[in-house]
Design a protein around this motif. Structure first.
Motif, PDB file in Angstrom:
ATOM      1  N   VAL A  56       3.912   4.438   3.815  1.00 20.96           N
ATOM      2  CA  VAL A  56       4.786   3.444   3.211  1.00 20.96           C
ATOM      3  C   VAL A  56       4.344   2.057   3.659  1.00 20.96           C
ATOM      4  O   VAL A  56       3.738   1.895   4.722  1.00 20.96           O
ATOM      5  N   GLY A  57       4.633   1.085   2.865  1.00 18.68           N
ATOM      6  CA  GLY A  57       4.283  -0.300   3.208  1.00 18.68           C
ATOM      7  C   GLY A  57       4.373  -1.155   1.966  1.00 18.68           C
ATOM      8  O   GLY A  57       4.445  -0.643   0.852  1.00 18.68           O
ATOM      9  N   GLU A  58       4.374  -2.467   2.178  1.00 16.68           N
ATOM     10  CA  GLU A  58       4.419  -3.395   1.047  1.00 16.68           C
ATOM     11  C   GLU A  58       3.130  -3.298   0.222  1.00 16.68           C
ATOM     12  O   GLU A  58       2.139  -2.731   0.692  1.00 16.68           O
ATOM     13  N   SER A  59       3.128  -3.932  -0.932  1.00 19.80           N
ATOM     14  CA  SER A  59       1.893  -4.024  -1.707  1.00 19.80           C
ATOM     15  C   SER A  59       0.858  -4.772  -0.887  1.00 19.80           C
ATOM     16  O   SER A  59       1.185  -5.734  -0.217  1.00 19.80           O
ATOM     17  N   GLY A  60      -0.377  -4.311  -0.929  1.00 21.42           N
ATOM     18  CA  GLY A  60      -1.438  -5.026  -0.234  1.00 21.42           C
ATOM     19  C   GLY A  60      -1.561  -4.658   1.232  1.00 21.42           C
ATOM     20  O   GLY A  60      -2.239  -5.345   1.979  1.00 21.42           O
ATOM     21  N   CYS A  61      -0.906  -3.575   1.651  1.00 23.28           N
ATOM     22  CA  CYS A  61      -1.003  -3.166   3.050  1.00 23.28           C
ATOM     23  C   CYS A  61      -2.193  -2.250   3.301  1.00 23.28           C
ATOM     24  O   CYS A  61      -2.478  -1.899   4.441  1.00 23.28           O
ATOM     25  N   GLY A  62      -2.829  -1.818   2.243  1.00 27.20           N
ATOM     26  CA  GLY A  62      -3.987  -0.947   2.405  1.00 27.20           C
ATOM     27  C   GLY A  62      -3.689   0.519   2.183  1.00 27.20           C
ATOM     28  O   GLY A  62      -4.492   1.370   2.545  1.00 27.20           O
ATOM     29  N   LYS A  63      -2.542   0.804   1.570  1.00 27.27           N
ATOM     30  CA  LYS A  63      -2.180   2.214   1.357  1.00 27.27           C
ATOM     31  C   LYS A  63      -3.141   2.881   0.379  1.00 27.27           C
ATOM     32  O   LYS A  63      -3.740   3.918   0.679  1.00 27.27           O
ATOM     33  N   SER A  64      -3.286   2.264  -0.793  1.00 26.43           N
ATOM     34  CA  SER A  64      -4.157   2.860  -1.807  1.00 26.43           C
ATOM     35  C   SER A  64      -5.607   2.850  -1.353  1.00 26.43           C
ATOM     36  O   SER A  64      -6.369   3.782  -1.646  1.00 26.43           O
ATOM     37  N   LEU A  65      -5.970   1.806  -0.623  1.00 20.59           N
ATOM     38  CA  LEU A  65      -7.345   1.690  -0.132  1.00 20.59           C
ATOM     39  C   LEU A  65      -7.652   2.855   0.818  1.00 20.59           C
ATOM     40  O   LEU A  65      -8.747   3.415   0.802  1.00 20.59           O
ATOM     41  N   THR A  66      -6.658   3.216   1.631  1.00 21.80           N
ATOM     42  CA  THR A  66      -6.832   4.362   2.519  1.00 21.80           C
ATOM     43  C   THR A  66      -7.113   5.621   1.702  1.00 21.80           C
ATOM     44  O   THR A  66      -8.027   6.395   2.004  1.00 21.80           O
ATOM     45  N   ALA A  67      -6.312   5.800   0.632  1.00 23.06           N
ATOM     46  CA  ALA A  67      -6.488   6.986  -0.206  1.00 23.06           C
ATOM     47  C   ALA A  67      -7.872   7.000  -0.843  1.00 23.06           C
ATOM     48  O   ALA A  67      -8.574   8.013  -0.829  1.00 23.06           O
ATOM     49  N   LEU A  68      -8.280   5.856  -1.377  1.00 20.96           N
ATOM     50  CA  LEU A  68      -9.583   5.787  -2.044  1.00 20.96           C
ATOM     51  C   LEU A  68     -10.709   6.018  -1.038  1.00 20.96           C
ATOM     52  O   LEU A  68     -11.729   6.615  -1.374  1.00 20.96           O
ATOM     53  N   SER A  69     -10.521   5.537   0.201  1.00 21.25           N
ATOM     54  CA  SER A  69     -11.536   5.755   1.233  1.00 21.25           C
ATOM     55  C   SER A  69     -11.698   7.245   1.520  1.00 21.25           C
ATOM     56  O   SER A  69     -12.807   7.746   1.664  1.00 21.25           O
ATOM     57  N   ILE A  70     -10.566   7.930   1.615  1.00 18.18           N
ATOM     58  CA  ILE A  70     -10.624   9.365   1.897  1.00 18.18           C
ATOM     59  C   ILE A  70     -11.367  10.074   0.779  1.00 18.18           C
ATOM     60  O   ILE A  70     -12.186  10.960   1.015  1.00 18.18           O
ATOM     61  N   MET A  71     -11.102   9.654  -0.467  1.00 24.38           N
ATOM     62  CA  MET A  71     -11.737  10.298  -1.620  1.00 24.38           C
ATOM     63  C   MET A  71     -13.185   9.842  -1.815  1.00 24.38           C
ATOM     64  O   MET A  71     -13.885  10.368  -2.662  1.00 24.38           O
ATOM     65  N   GLY A  72     -13.587   8.836  -1.058  1.00 29.11           N
ATOM     66  CA  GLY A  72     -14.937   8.297  -1.257  1.00 29.11           C
ATOM     67  C   GLY A  72     -15.079   7.591  -2.584  1.00 29.11           C
ATOM     68  O   GLY A  72     -16.136   7.608  -3.197  1.00 29.11           O
ATOM     69  N   LEU A  73     -14.019   6.968  -3.048  1.00 27.11           N
ATOM     70  CA  LEU A  73     -14.038   6.327  -4.373  1.00 27.11           C
ATOM     71  C   LEU A  73     -14.088   4.810  -4.278  1.00 27.11           C
ATOM     72  O   LEU A  73     -13.779   4.118  -5.228  1.00 27.11           O
ATOM     73  N   LEU A  74     -14.490   4.301  -3.108  1.00 34.08           N
ATOM     74  CA  LEU A  74     -14.600   2.852  -2.981  1.00 34.08           C
ATOM     75  C   LEU A  74     -15.788   2.371  -3.802  1.00 34.08           C
ATOM     76  O   LEU A  74     -16.739   3.117  -4.023  1.00 34.08           O
ATOM     77  N   PRO A  75     -15.729   1.124  -4.265  1.00 39.64           N
ATOM     78  CA  PRO A  75     -16.890   0.610  -4.997  1.00 39.64           C
ATOM     79  C   PRO A  75     -18.134   0.650  -4.121  1.00 39.64           C
ATOM     80  O   PRO A  75     -18.044   0.502  -2.906  1.00 39.64           O
ATOM     81  N   ARG A  76     -19.284   0.887  -4.733  1.00 39.12           N
ATOM     82  CA  ARG A  76     -20.497   1.048  -3.937  1.00 39.12           C
ATOM     83  C   ARG A  76     -21.029  -0.292  -3.455  1.00 39.12           C
ATOM     84  O   ARG A  76     -21.618  -0.394  -2.402  1.00 39.12           O
ATOM     85  N   ARG A  77     -20.826  -1.301  -4.282  1.00 39.27           N
ATOM     86  CA  ARG A  77     -21.359  -2.614  -3.917  1.00 39.27           C
ATOM     87  C   ARG A  77     -20.309  -3.428  -3.189  1.00 39.27           C
ATOM     88  O   ARG A  77     -19.135  -3.384  -3.538  1.00 39.27           O
TER      89      ARG A  77
ATOM     90  N   MET B 154       2.363   1.398   7.146  1.00 36.59           N
ATOM     91  CA  MET B 154       1.165   0.566   7.213  1.00 36.59           C
ATOM     92  C   MET B 154       1.548  -0.887   7.007  1.00 36.59           C
ATOM     93  O   MET B 154       2.435  -1.201   6.212  1.00 36.59           O
ATOM     94  N   TYR B 155       0.877  -1.758   7.745  1.00 39.55           N
ATOM     95  CA  TYR B 155       1.103  -3.183   7.547  1.00 39.55           C
ATOM     96  C   TYR B 155      -0.224  -3.906   7.735  1.00 39.55           C
ATOM     97  O   TYR B 155      -0.898  -3.732   8.752  1.00 39.55           O
TER      98      TYR B 155
ATOM     99  N   ASP C 243      -0.891   8.895  -5.185  1.00 41.98           N
ATOM    100  CA  ASP C 243      -0.804   7.446  -5.012  1.00 41.98           C
ATOM    101  C   ASP C 243       0.283   6.911  -5.934  1.00 41.98           C
ATOM    102  O   ASP C 243       0.068   6.749  -7.123  1.00 41.98           O
ATOM    103  N   GLU C 244       1.432   6.647  -5.371  1.00 39.23           N
ATOM    104  CA  GLU C 244       2.588   6.173  -6.125  1.00 39.23           C
ATOM    105  C   GLU C 244       2.776   6.994  -7.391  1.00 39.23           C
ATOM    106  O   GLU C 244       2.736   6.451  -8.499  1.00 39.23           O
ATOM    107  N   PRO C 245       3.007   8.297  -7.236  1.00 30.87           N
ATOM    108  CA  PRO C 245       3.014   9.177  -8.415  1.00 30.87           C
ATOM    109  C   PRO C 245       4.181   8.908  -9.350  1.00 30.87           C
ATOM    110  O   PRO C 245       4.143   9.315 -10.497  1.00 30.87           O
ATOM    111  N   THR C 246       5.216   8.238  -8.870  1.00 34.35           N
ATOM    112  CA  THR C 246       6.399   8.091  -9.719  1.00 34.35           C
ATOM    113  C   THR C 246       6.730   6.641 -10.018  1.00 34.35           C
ATOM    114  O   THR C 246       7.715   6.362 -10.671  1.00 34.35           O
ATOM    115  N   THR C 247       5.892   5.720  -9.547  1.00 37.02           N
ATOM    116  CA  THR C 247       6.226   4.305  -9.690  1.00 37.02           C
ATOM    117  C   THR C 247       6.332   3.883 -11.149  1.00 37.02           C
ATOM    118  O   THR C 247       7.164   3.073 -11.520  1.00 37.02           O
TER     119      THR C 247
END
Lengths: 295, 354
Positions: free
Chosen positions: B67-88, B255-256, B206-210
Motif C-alpha cells: 500500500v502507498g500513495e501514487s508514485g511510491c514505487g508500488k507498481s515499479l516493484t511489481a514490474l521489477s519482479i516481472m522483469g518488465l522494466l524498460p530496457r533502455r 511503501m513510501y 496491480d490495482e486489480p479493482t481500481t
C-alpha cells in the motif's frame, strides 16, 4: 451521436459467423458490392480471355485500320487493324497482374521494414526513417524509371519498380501504427504472460497495425494500375505486341487527331478499374474503422 | 548480498546504500524474496533512484498487500519482479529470489519461462490489457500454448475451463467474444482467468479493482481470494485502498518514496501502526468519523525522486518529526514487524479502531 441502448448486463450472445457478418456488411454497403462485383467480373474476364475474346489479340486486319466501332468489331480496330475489344480483354490480366505485383512487392518490402523500425525504435528508427524519407522525396515516376533502367524494361520489372516506389509509403504507415500499438497495455500484458518478442510482433502488433494498411493497399492497387498505364505509355512497361491498357492508350495517343475514339475503351477500362479499387478501399476503411464497433 | 551499482552515483544514494542490508533472513523457505532491490531511471541530469533497497518476502500461499500513495514505487516493484522494466535508461540491482532461484539474474529467455507460468500478473486497466483483435478464448489459449505443449484444441478447452473458473456464465460462448463485447468487470475476470490458467505460484495484482465500480470491486476481490485459496497461489496485491487490504490480506507492506517503511501483519498494523505514514493512511480512511466532518489527510506530497530529503523521507510531512529524523532511517525490527522509523517504539499511533 447515436442513442445508447441499455442492454441487460449479462447477455452473452455467441459471435455471429464470419459469413453472416460479411453478408450483413455487403447488404449495408452497395458501393462495396458494386466494386467487388466489377473486380470479380474483371478477374473472370482475365481468366476466360481466350474463350470470350472475339479475335486473337495480335491478329491484324490490314484492310481495316483505325476502324470505328462496327458489328464485326464492337470497339473498332487499332492502327494495326487489331480488334480493340479483344486487346482490351487480353489486356485485363496484364493490367491486373501489374497492379497486384506492384502492391505485393510494396507490402513485402514496406510492412516488415515498418514493423521493425517502429518496434525497435531509438536511433535505429531515427536513421531508418530519414532513409525512408529520402526515398519518398524522389518523384515516384522518376524513381520507377530509374529502377526500370537498372532492372531492364518489361512489365514485371516495371511493376517491381512501382512496388519499390510504394514501399516507403507503407513502411511509414506501418511504422506509425506500430509506435501506437507497441505502447498498448496488452502488449505489456502479453509480455507479462511470457510471450516472446517475435510472438508479440507477429500476434499482437501486426494484426493491430495492419488495418489501415489493408485500406492503403486497395488504394495503392488503383495507383499501381495508373502507374502501369503511365510506364507502358512511356514504353517502359508491357512490350509490344502484348496487350495492356496503358500500352493501348499510348498507341491511341499517336492517332488522337485521326481517331480520337481509340482512347475511350482503354481509358474507360483504366478509369473504372481504378474507381472500383478506390471505392473498395473507401468501403474497407469504413468497415475496419476501430471506432465503429464490430458486433 | 550487497548491491550499490549506479544508484550509488549520487551522494544521497550512497548514504542509503551504506545502510545495513536487511538480508539476515536470507535463505528461508519464502516463495518470493526480494533483496535490496534498487531501480534507477536515467534522465537528462543523470540517474534518478526510484526504488531504494526494497526488501520483503512473500511466503507460499500468503496474501500480501503493498500500500502507498501514487508514485511510491508500488507498481515499479511489481514490474521489477516481472522483469518488465524498460530496457533502455533503467538500472536494476539487488536480488529477486523466486522459489529458490535468483530470477533477477535471468535473461529475457529465462524470464519468459517465469512470466505467466511461475508468476502471473493482473493489470490495472482491464479495458486495455486485452488485445482488441482476438477473441478472449484465443488469447487465453495462446497463453496456455506459450507454456505447455498442447494441441490448439486442448488449449481452447483449458481456456473455456479457465473462464468457467472465474465464474463467467456461459464460458464457451464468452470465449468467442472480443474484448470490446465485454464489460469492465467481465474483462477483469478474463484477465484473472488468463493470469491463472497456467497455475502460477504467485499472482501479482496491480490495482486489480481500481478501474472498476465498487460492487464489481468486491466481487473481483472475493474471486481472487477464493482462487488463491483453492489453488494455493500466493497473492501480492498492489493498491492504494487500505480497506481492501484490511479485508483481504494477511500481511501488509507500506511503501513510501521508493522504500518499504512498514512490514507486518494486517491485524497488528490496524491495531497499532508503527510508522506515522501508515497511521496517516489509516486516518484518511473515510467512514470512521462523524458524517460531514472534514476528511483528514496527510499534508504535503510525496517528494520528487530527484529531491529526496536527506533524513527520513517522510520527515517533512510527519507531525512527529524531531531532530533524530534528520538522520536517514533504516528498516528496524520491532516484534516480528519491520519499520523505518526511529520513534516507532516510543510513539503510540492510533490504528483503524481509534
Amino acid at each position: 451521436m447515436t442513442t445508447i441502448v441499455q442492454k441487460p448486463a449479462l447477455v452473452i450472445a455467441p459471435r455471429r459467423g464470419r459469413a453472416a457478418r460479411f453478408l450483413r456488411w455487403m447488404r449495408s454497403d452497395i458501393r462495396a458490392v458494386l466494386s467487388i462485383g466489377f473486380l470479380l467480373a474483371l478477374l473472370l474476364i482475365s481468366i476466360l480471355a481466350p474463350v470470350i475474346a472475339p479475335y486473337p489479340p495480335n491478329d491484324q486486319n490490314v484492310s481495316l485500320l483505325l476502324a470505328p466501332p462496327s458489328a464485326g468489331h464492337w470497339l473498332g480496330t487499332d492502327d494495326l487493324g487489331r480488334d480493340v475489344l479483344s486487346r482490351l480483354i487480353y489486356g485485363a490480366p496484364n493490367s491486373l497482374y501489374a497492379s497486384f505485383l506492384a502492391v505485393f512487392v510494396a507490402v513485402l518490402l514496406g510492412v516488415p521494414v515498418g514493423l521493425l523500425v517502429g518496434f525497435v525504435g531509438g536511433w535505429f528508427d531515427e536513421i531508418s526513417s530519414r532513409f525512408i524519407d529520402a526515398l519518398l522525396s524522389f518523384p515516384p515516376i522518376v524513381l520507377a524509371i530509374a529502377v526500370t533502367g537498372a532492372l531492364g524494361i518489361g512489365l514485371t520489372n516495371a511493376m517491381l519498380a512501382v512496388g519499390f516506389v510504394f514501399a516507403p509509403f507503407l513502411a511509414r504507415l506501418v511504422r506509425a501504427q506500430t509506435l501506437v500499438v507497441k505502447s498498448a497495455l496488452y502488449v505489456d500484458a502479453s509480455r507479462g504472460f511470457g510471450a516472446s518478442t517475435p510472438h508479440i510482433i507477429w500476434r499482437h502488433i501486426l494484426p493491430n497495425a495492419i488495418q489501415p494498411v489493408i485500406v492503403q493497399v486497395t488504394l495503392a492497387l488503383a495507383v499501381a494500375l495508373l502507374a502501369e498505364a503511365a510506364l507502358s505509355f512511356l514504353s517502359l512497361g508491357v512490350q509490344p505486341p502484348a496487350a495492356s491498357w496503358g500500352g493501348m492508350l499510348a498507341r491511341a495517343y499517336n492517332y488522337i487527331e485521326i481517331a480520337p475514339e481509340q482512347m475511350y475503351a482503354p481509358g474507360m477500362a483504366i478509369l473504372l478499374t481504378a474507381l472500383a479499387f478506390n471505392a473498395l478501399g473507401e468501403s474497407m476503411r469504413v468497415a475496419l474503422d476501430p471506432t465503429m464497433k464490430r458486433r | 548480498m550487497r548491491q550499490t551499482g549506479a544508484a550509488g552515483k549520487t551522494s544521497r544514494m550512497s548514504v542509503a546504500a551504506a545502510e545495513p542490508s536487511d538480508s539476515k533472513h536470507a535463505t528461508t523457505g519464502a516463495l518470493l524474496d526480494v533483496r535490496d532491490l534498487c531501480v534507477s531511471f536515467r534522465d537528462d541530469a543523470g540517474w534518478v533512484p526510484m526504488l531504494n533497497n526494497v526488501a520483503f518476502q512473500v511466503n507460499r500461499g500468503e496474501t500480501v498487500g503493498i500500500v502507498g500513495e501514487s508514485g511510491c514505487g508500488k507498481s515499479l516493484t511489481a514490474l521489477s519482479i516481472m522483469g518488465l522494466l524498460p530496457r533502455r535508461g533503467c538500472l536494476r540491482t539487488g536480488g529477486i529470489v523466486f522459489d529458490g532461484c535468483d530470477i533477477a539474474g535471468l535473461g529475457e529467455r529465462g524470464m519468459r519461462q517465469v512470466r505467466g507460468r511461475q508468476i502471473g500478473m493482473v493489470f490495472q486497466e482491464p479495458m486495455s490489457a486485452l488485445d482488441p483483435v482476438f477473441t478472449v478464448g484465443d488469447q487465453i489459449a495462446e497463453t496456455v500454448r506459450t507454456h505447455f505443449q498442447v494441441s490448439p484444441r486442448e488449449a481452447k478447452e483449458r481456456a473455456v475451463e479457465a473462464l468457467a473458473s472465474v465464474r463467467i456464465p456461459a464460458p464457451a460462448a464468452c470465449a468467442t467474444l472480443y474484448p470490446m463485447n465485454l464489460s469492465g468487470g467481465m474483462r477483469q475476470r478474463v484477465m484473472i482467468a488468463m493470469a491463472l490458467v497456467c497455475e502460477p505460484k504467485l499472482l501479482i495484482a496491480d490495482e486489480p479493482t481500481t478501474a472498476l465500480d465498487v460492487t464489481i470491486q468486491a466481487q473481483i476481490m472475493e474471486l481472487l481470494l477464493e482462487l488463491g485459496r483453492r489453488t494455493g497461489t500466493a497473492l501480492l496485491f498492489i493498491t492504494h485502498n487500505l480497506a481492501l487490504i484490511a479485508e483481504s490480506c494477511e500481511r501488509t507492506l507500506t511503501m513510501y518514496a521508493g522504500e518499504v517503511v512498514e512490514d507486518g501483519s494486517v491485524e497488528a498494523m490496524l491495531n497499532r501502526p508503527l510508522h506515522p505514514y501508515t497511521a496517516g493512511l489509516l486516518a484518511s480512511l473515510p467512514g470512521r468519523r462523524a458524517p460531514k466532518s472534514r476528511l483528514s489527510s496527510i499534508p504535503g506530497r510525496v517528494p520528487s525522486p530527484r529531491d529526496m530529503p536527506a533524513g527520513c523521507r517522510f520527515g517533512p510531512r510527519c507531525t512527529f518529526a524531531t531532530a533524530i529524523c534528520q538522520e536517514p532511517q533504516r528498516l528496524r525490527a520491532v516484534d516480528n514487524r519491520r519499520v523505518r522509523c526511529a520513534r516507532a517504539v516510543e510513539l503510540v499511533l492510533a490504528g483503524a479502531g481509534g
